[in-house]
Design a protein around this motif. Sequence first.
Motif, PDB file in Angstrom:
ATOM      1  N   GLY A 179       0.786  -1.226   0.000  1.00 48.58           N
ATOM      2  CA  GLY A 179       0.000   0.000   0.000  1.00 48.58           C
ATOM      3  C   GLY A 179       0.810   1.264   0.000  1.00 48.58           C
ATOM      4  O   GLY A 179       0.251   2.360   0.059  1.00 48.58           O
ATOM      5  N   THR A 180       2.155   1.159  -0.075  1.00 45.71           N
ATOM      6  CA  THR A 180       2.987   2.361  -0.077  1.00 45.71           C
ATOM      7  C   THR A 180       3.347   2.757  -1.501  1.00 45.71           C
ATOM      8  O   THR A 180       3.531   1.897  -2.376  1.00 45.71           O
ATOM      9  CB  THR A 180       4.281   2.125   0.722  1.00 45.71           C
ATOM     10  OG1 THR A 180       5.043   1.096   0.068  1.00 45.71           O
ATOM     11  CG2 THR A 180       3.972   1.699   2.149  1.00 45.71           C
ATOM     12  N   PRO A 181       3.492   4.050  -1.772  1.00 43.27           N
ATOM     13  CA  PRO A 181       3.882   4.484  -3.120  1.00 43.27           C
ATOM     14  C   PRO A 181       5.217   3.901  -3.557  1.00 43.27           C
ATOM     15  O   PRO A 181       5.424   3.656  -4.751  1.00 43.27           O
ATOM     16  CB  PRO A 181       3.953   6.015  -2.979  1.00 43.27           C
ATOM     17  CG  PRO A 181       3.057   6.335  -1.829  1.00 43.27           C
ATOM     18  CD  PRO A 181       3.194   5.181  -0.880  1.00 43.27           C
ATOM     19  N   ALA A 182       6.112   3.649  -2.613  1.00 41.61           N
ATOM     20  CA  ALA A 182       7.436   3.135  -2.972  1.00 41.61           C
ATOM     21  C   ALA A 182       7.367   1.784  -3.653  1.00 41.61           C
ATOM     22  O   ALA A 182       8.287   1.401  -4.379  1.00 41.61           O
ATOM     23  CB  ALA A 182       8.305   3.043  -1.715  1.00 41.61           C
ATOM     24  N   CYS A 183       6.314   1.053  -3.432  1.00 39.57           N
ATOM     25  CA  CYS A 183       6.226  -0.298  -3.983  1.00 39.57           C
ATOM     26  C   CYS A 183       5.313  -0.365  -5.209  1.00 39.57           C
ATOM     27  O   CYS A 183       4.888  -1.445  -5.610  1.00 39.57           O
ATOM     28  CB  CYS A 183       5.791  -1.275  -2.904  1.00 39.57           C
ATOM     29  SG  CYS A 183       7.043  -1.441  -1.604  1.00 39.57           S
TER      30      CYS A 183
END
Length: 631
Positions: A179-183
């Motif tokens: 759920g993180t933008p980094a992923c």
Amino acid sequence: MRRYLLALGAWAALGVLAGACGRTSLPDLSGASAGGGGFGGATSGSMSTSSSGGGGVGGFDACGAPTDCDDGDDCTSDDCTDGRCDHRPRDDDRDGVGPTSCGGSDCNDLNPSVFPGAPEICTDAADNDCNGVSDCFDPACATGEICGCTPSPAGERCQNGVDDDCDTIVDCFDADCSGTPACGCSTSEAGKCGNGVDDDCDLAFDCDDADCASEPLCACSSQRERCDNREDDDCDLLVDCGDPDCRGIFPCACEPPGSPERCEDGVDNDCDGRVDCADPQCISAPACKRCVPEVCDDGVDNNCDERVDCADSACAFAPNCEPTPERCNNRVDDDGDALVDCQDPDCASSPVCVIEQANCLSPKRIPGTGTYTGDTTGHVSETRGECGGDAGEAVFFFVLTAPSRVHLDSRGSGFDTALYVRTGVCNSGREIGCDDDSGGAQASLLDFSILYPGTYFVFLDGFTIDPASGPNEGPFVLNVEIAPNPREICDDDLDNDGDHYVDCADPGCATFGPCRSCAKGAAPGPEFGTAACTDGIDNDCDGALDCADEDCSASDVYVTECCNGLDENGNGFPDDFNCRCASDADCDGGQLCYTHTTFTCGFPCESFRGSICPFVAPGSHCNDATHQCEF
């Protein structure tokens, strides 16, 4: 007499000190044979099958395709080269080392970066050097940047290549990063519903995501396998009793010893896990004449072995069954290694498997005191404790850096649990505790007054599989209390504070009343070393002196010896891990204190021919760097 025979038996199996110790009277444990190199008795290079009669060219079997060359030996790779059959020792990943199943030493013959002697990669969830532990559990990784860390208060940072929260899972492989933008989130899971990744970052994976509900794979896999209709209801290529979903459920349940198999009643009569025509006992039964050779692309169990198409070994060489990378939650063995989804080491770091924590490949870290919840529904049993655990389990681990009192219980779980703890290696390490119902209401409870620094694995398991109601599984609760450095209690016969000194032997008990005058007027202390074990004094005031004291007869295996500097069993050196110790200073004659396992004195572990560690501490291995056995 029994203890004496046990000791002689152990020494009959054990090697002797090499080099400086100069003893050569006992056999070698190295396991080397006189047959030279190779594995499984095969030599390297080509081993083409010759024919004794016609049909071949120049003495070789003629062929048109690899399927013409199947010699029935699972330990050879059969190929057709220039019209003749070529049979080589099996090495599926072409790393030069054969699989253990064929006498080799490659513990994962589908991964070319895994073989004995390979450098350990600390972030790939694989046991690269085949020493039984992987990533941060491997001593080779213990001091590196990835593993030798203190958990960051901010948790996993998700894109820096570092295991910030020290749970052995890095960046987007860590469930904390879902759920993180980094992923990298897409707008929908649709179209990618079997890759084991939460593509749209909504914390729902693949077929568990509503976006995938209409996809054929998910529509089928959401169905439950019926165990009596000879069809693959849930699309996992396994039929009826051949499907783990039917384990323990009628008609696949059977009460041993059972009775002879009847070949047309749909019941596992003889308790071998195979029903009717899938049972070898029925191979010639009239009812099984309908069974024909497997067709590898029709979705039907043609040969009645409860395996469909590419799940059937008969289809191993079919073009449409070529292995592909394992997809981690489609319930299919994609890469053909007989391991499915989260049971496959290739999936150990997949977020869906990390969340599931169903086995030793993806255990969940316990950072400290707290309550941990989850669900074992659908988990397949891979381990069992001495007190039970036939259903699926959830696996945890915790790392102690200081002696600690540890309490574990499963109160609040929704099924009959079994709870057990192992140290060292997750799936085969030494079990140090197991409990079924001590927590009340089918809950389990384990209390350890002291556990020493090291890694411990906790299994919250389902106690059994009921023939009528199925496996003990469902939502679970694990309650954990970890209290580092507890104080010593001076009269309970326990090492409460973890310094290896008990009661009056502990410096903290010097002023405790009963300890003041018990050692014939001398100050009490540990009964460690040959001097204390031969002075006729009960140094530690425990009511036993010299060889009658467990500190002077510490080994459970070499029971004919005592810590007195003598070679009582005649094997060439004295004491045999019977002298209790807290440090090397307590040991005599060039021996060292095995502070990573038994806290007894012994010669360096690499000085023995073969492995001394299974006899010193089952489940441990010899570490050439520390010269002692380690878990």
